[in-house]
Design a protein around this motif. Structure first.
Motif, PDB file in Angstrom:
ATOM      1  N   PRO A  10      32.028  98.224  43.949  1.00  0.00           N
ATOM      2  CA  PRO A  10      31.801  96.947  43.620  1.00  0.00           C
ATOM      3  C   PRO A  10      31.683  96.135  45.049  1.00  0.00           C
ATOM      4  N   VAL A  11      30.874  95.081  45.119  1.00  0.00           N
ATOM      5  CA  VAL A  11      30.688  94.298  46.256  1.00  0.00           C
ATOM      6  C   VAL A  11      31.625  93.259  46.311  1.00  0.00           C
ATOM      7  N   ASN A  12      31.708  92.386  45.139  1.00  0.00           N
ATOM      8  CA  ASN A  12      32.773  91.290  45.039  1.00  0.00           C
ATOM      9  C   ASN A  12      33.834  91.650  44.231  1.00  0.00           C
ATOM     10  N   LYS A  13      34.859  91.641  44.989  1.00  0.00           N
ATOM     11  CA  LYS A  13      36.207  92.085  44.247  1.00  0.00           C
ATOM     12  C   LYS A  13      37.181  90.630  44.440  1.00  0.00           C
ATOM     13  N   PHE A  14      37.512  90.392  43.189  1.00  0.00           N
ATOM     14  CA  PHE A  14      38.336  89.126  43.084  1.00  0.00           C
ATOM     15  C   PHE A  14      38.935  89.138  41.685  1.00  0.00           C
ATOM     16  N   ASP A  15      40.044  88.071  41.814  1.00  0.00           N
ATOM     17  CA  ASP A  15      40.846  88.038  40.431  1.00  0.00           C
ATOM     18  C   ASP A  15      40.321  86.839  39.606  1.00  0.00           C
ATOM     19  N   ARG A  16      40.049  87.146  38.299  1.00  0.00           N
ATOM     20  CA  ARG A  16      39.666  86.171  37.446  1.00  0.00           C
ATOM     21  C   ARG A  16      40.873  85.319  36.657  1.00  0.00           C
ATOM     22  N   TYR A  17      40.942  84.339  36.805  1.00  0.00           N
ATOM     23  CA  TYR A  17      42.292  83.495  36.241  1.00  0.00           C
ATOM     24  C   TYR A  17      41.362  82.608  35.003  1.00  0.00           C
ATOM     25  N   PRO A  18      41.379  82.964  33.703  1.00  0.00           N
ATOM     26  CA  PRO A  18      40.715  82.228  32.822  1.00  0.00           C
ATOM     27  C   PRO A  18      41.516  80.975  32.696  1.00  0.00           C
ATOM     28  N   ALA A  19      40.739  79.894  32.596  1.00  0.00           N
ATOM     29  CA  ALA A  19      41.464  78.677  32.607  1.00  0.00           C
ATOM     30  C   ALA A  19      41.075  77.782  31.235  1.00  0.00           C
ATOM     31  N   VAL A  20      42.214  77.108  30.777  1.00  0.00           N
ATOM     32  CA  VAL A  20      42.126  76.457  29.510  1.00  0.00           C
ATOM     33  C   VAL A  20      42.391  75.041  29.536  1.00  0.00           C
ATOM     34  N   GLU A  21      41.728  74.127  28.807  1.00  0.00           N
ATOM     35  CA  GLU A  21      41.890  72.423  29.017  1.00  0.00           C
ATOM     36  C   GLU A  21      43.312  72.162  28.356  1.00  0.00           C
ATOM     37  N   TRP A  22      43.944  71.562  28.964  1.00  0.00           N
ATOM     38  CA  TRP A  22      45.336  71.215  28.449  1.00  0.00           C
ATOM     39  C   TRP A  22      45.560  69.906  27.986  1.00  0.00           C
ATOM     40  N   ALA A  23      44.580  69.033  28.350  1.00  0.00           N
ATOM     41  CA  ALA A  23      44.625  67.569  27.874  1.00  0.00           C
ATOM     42  C   ALA A  23      43.109  67.233  27.297  1.00  0.00           C
ATOM     43  N   ALA A  24      43.215  66.153  26.463  1.00  0.00           N
ATOM     44  CA  ALA A  24      41.936  65.433  26.146  1.00  0.00           C
ATOM     45  C   ALA A  24      41.253  65.008  27.419  1.00  0.00           C
ATOM     46  N   GLN A  25      39.837  64.864  27.116  1.00  0.00           N
ATOM     47  CA  GLN A  25      39.064  64.662  28.557  1.00  0.00           C
ATOM     48  C   GLN A  25      39.027  63.148  28.682  1.00  0.00           C
ATOM     49  N   GLY A  26      38.710  62.138  27.743  1.00  0.00           N
ATOM     50  CA  GLY A  26      38.694  60.657  27.983  1.00  0.00           C
ATOM     51  C   GLY A  26      40.203  60.387  28.022  1.00  0.00           C
ATOM     52  N   ARG A  27      40.723  59.827  29.159  1.00  0.00           N
ATOM     53  CA  ARG A  27      42.220  59.502  29.216  1.00  0.00           C
ATOM     54  C   ARG A  27      42.391  58.170  30.070  1.00  0.00           C
ATOM     55  N   PRO A  28      42.960  57.160  29.387  1.00  0.00           N
ATOM     56  CA  PRO A  28      43.658  56.200  30.140  1.00  0.00           C
ATOM     57  C   PRO A  28      44.996  56.530  30.792  1.00  0.00           C
ATOM     58  N   GLU A  29      45.586  55.732  31.293  1.00  0.00           N
ATOM     59  CA  GLU A  29      46.969  55.876  32.027  1.00  0.00           C
ATOM     60  C   GLU A  29      47.719  56.483  31.198  1.00  0.00           C
ATOM     61  N   VAL A  30      48.439  57.512  31.572  1.00  0.00           N
ATOM     62  CA  VAL A  30      49.112  58.662  30.813  1.00  0.00           C
ATOM     63  C   VAL A  30      50.532  58.630  31.443  1.00  0.00           C
ATOM     64  N   GLY A  31      51.610  58.159  30.339  1.00  0.00           N
ATOM     65  CA  GLY A  31      52.863  58.399  30.648  1.00  0.00           C
ATOM     66  C   GLY A  31      53.509  57.666  32.049  1.00  0.00           C
ATOM     67  N   GLY A  32      53.221  56.661  32.153  1.00  0.00           N
ATOM     68  CA  GLY A  32      53.353  55.976  33.451  1.00  0.00           C
ATOM     69  C   GLY A  32      52.500  56.345  34.777  1.00  0.00           C
ATOM     70  N   ASN A  33      51.559  56.983  34.425  1.00  0.00           N
ATOM     71  CA  ASN A  33      50.748  57.407  35.590  1.00  0.00           C
ATOM     72  C   ASN A  33      51.268  58.598  36.338  1.00  0.00           C
ATOM     73  N   VAL A  34      52.135  59.367  35.913  1.00  0.00           N
ATOM     74  CA  VAL A  34      52.686  60.662  36.438  1.00  0.00           C
ATOM     75  C   VAL A  34      51.572  61.604  36.324  1.00  0.00           C
ATOM     76  N   TRP A  35      51.811  62.902  37.350  1.00  0.00           N
ATOM     77  CA  TRP A  35      50.871  63.864  37.175  1.00  0.00           C
ATOM     78  C   TRP A  35      50.714  64.696  36.075  1.00  0.00           C
ATOM     79  N   SER A  36      49.575  64.658  35.511  1.00  0.00           N
ATOM     80  CA  SER A  36      49.288  65.334  34.105  1.00  0.00           C
ATOM     81  C   SER A  36      48.372  66.394  34.343  1.00  0.00           C
ATOM     82  N   SER A  37      48.519  67.750  34.028  1.00  0.00           N
ATOM     83  CA  SER A  37      47.729  68.859  33.982  1.00  0.00           C
ATOM     84  C   SER A  37      46.381  68.787  33.102  1.00  0.00           C
ATOM     85  N   VAL A  38      45.227  68.847  33.487  1.00  0.00           N
ATOM     86  CA  VAL A  38      44.101  68.873  32.755  1.00  0.00           C
ATOM     87  C   VAL A  38      43.610  70.181  32.645  1.00  0.00           C
TER      88      VAL A  38
END
Length: 253
Positions: A10-38
């Motif tokens: 194999p020429v390219n060796k790397f780890d694949r980490y499948p990502a999943v969405e954790w929050a809805a896409q359209g979002r206004p300010e959330v929870g007092g504007n604290v860090w939110s994982s997308v």
């Protein structure tokens, strides 16, 4: 066996980490504007200390709807506790003066030490793309996305008038209508409401996608990666902001 022995390395060796969405896409300010994982990627058992992720944005408007994003690593134990381990510095996403689909690419040295918790089979680690508002959100983009309705209205926390009969208000200006004492808490006039056109543009909210991918790569593939973070954007003005600070409030879910 012959086929296996002749198989190309194999020429390219790397780890694949499948990502999943954790929050809805359209979002206004959330929870007092604290860090939110997308987006969240399970990186338990990772091989490389350098990661790369890609994401897209929409409705990010310069001076109106701007975001801060960062990559952060979290430790999860068997009791559903989630503890932040490290984070990149803050990347400011300024957007553009009109609507574009923006593309972001981040490279980062995650800071999770090798050899961590291998004996603990109930511990997992995640890398998460986090965001929060930098500027905004505004209620509406402009008058082009609102409608004026002439209506009688009252504060929601006030009682409605109990007397019956027709509303008769002779000699009152339609622009400054105030009902008589028989109709307490009720006024009349022009009320501005959002124009419902099925378009997110009116709501004052940007969109940011889940990570399209999150991979671990060797130094030869992404030499730019660092503990502070490296980024590239297209159709999306950006700049580096604050240094990493894992003490800033974030959703602990």
């Amino acid at each position: 066996m012959s086929a296996i022995e002749r198989a190309p390395a194999p020429v390219n060796k790397f780890d694949r980490y499948p990502a999943v969405e954790w929050a809805a896409q359209g979002r206004p300010e959330v929870g007092g504007n604290v860090w939110s994982s997308v987006s969240i990627a399970n990186v338990t058992g990772l091989t490389f200390d350098r990661v790369e992720c890609k994401f897209i944005t929409d409705f990010m408007l310069k001076g109106k709807r701007e975001a801060e994003v960062r990559l952060a690593a979290f430790r999860h134990d068997g009791n559903a506790n989630r503890t932040i381990v490290s984070a990149s510095r803050v990347l400011n996403l300024h957007g553009a003066t009109e609507r574009y689909v923006g593309v972001g690419l981040m490279r980062w040295v995650h800071g999770i030490p090798f050899g961590w918790d291998y004996e603990e089979n109930n511990t997992t680690y995640t890398i998460e793309l986090q965001h929060r508002y930098r500027v905004g959100p505004e209620s509406y983009d402009s008058d082009a996305h609102t409608t004026d309705v002439f209506a009688f209205y009252k504060p929601t926390d006030k009682a409605a008038p109990s007397t019956g009969g027709a509303l008769q208000i002779p000699g009152t200006s339609w622009d400054t209508m105030v009902l008589p004492q028989s109709r307490p808490n009720v006024s009349g006039g022009w009320v501005t409401i959002p124009r419902i056109v099925g378009d997110q543009e009116q709501y004052g909210s940007y969109s940011i996608s889940a990570m399209q991918y999150c991979v671990g790569l060797p130094k030869e593939r992404i030499p730019e990666a660092s503990a502070a973070g490296w980024a590239w954007t297209r159709n999306l003005e950006s700049s580096w902001g604050r240094a990493a600070d894992i003490t800033e409030p974030h959703f602990g879910v």
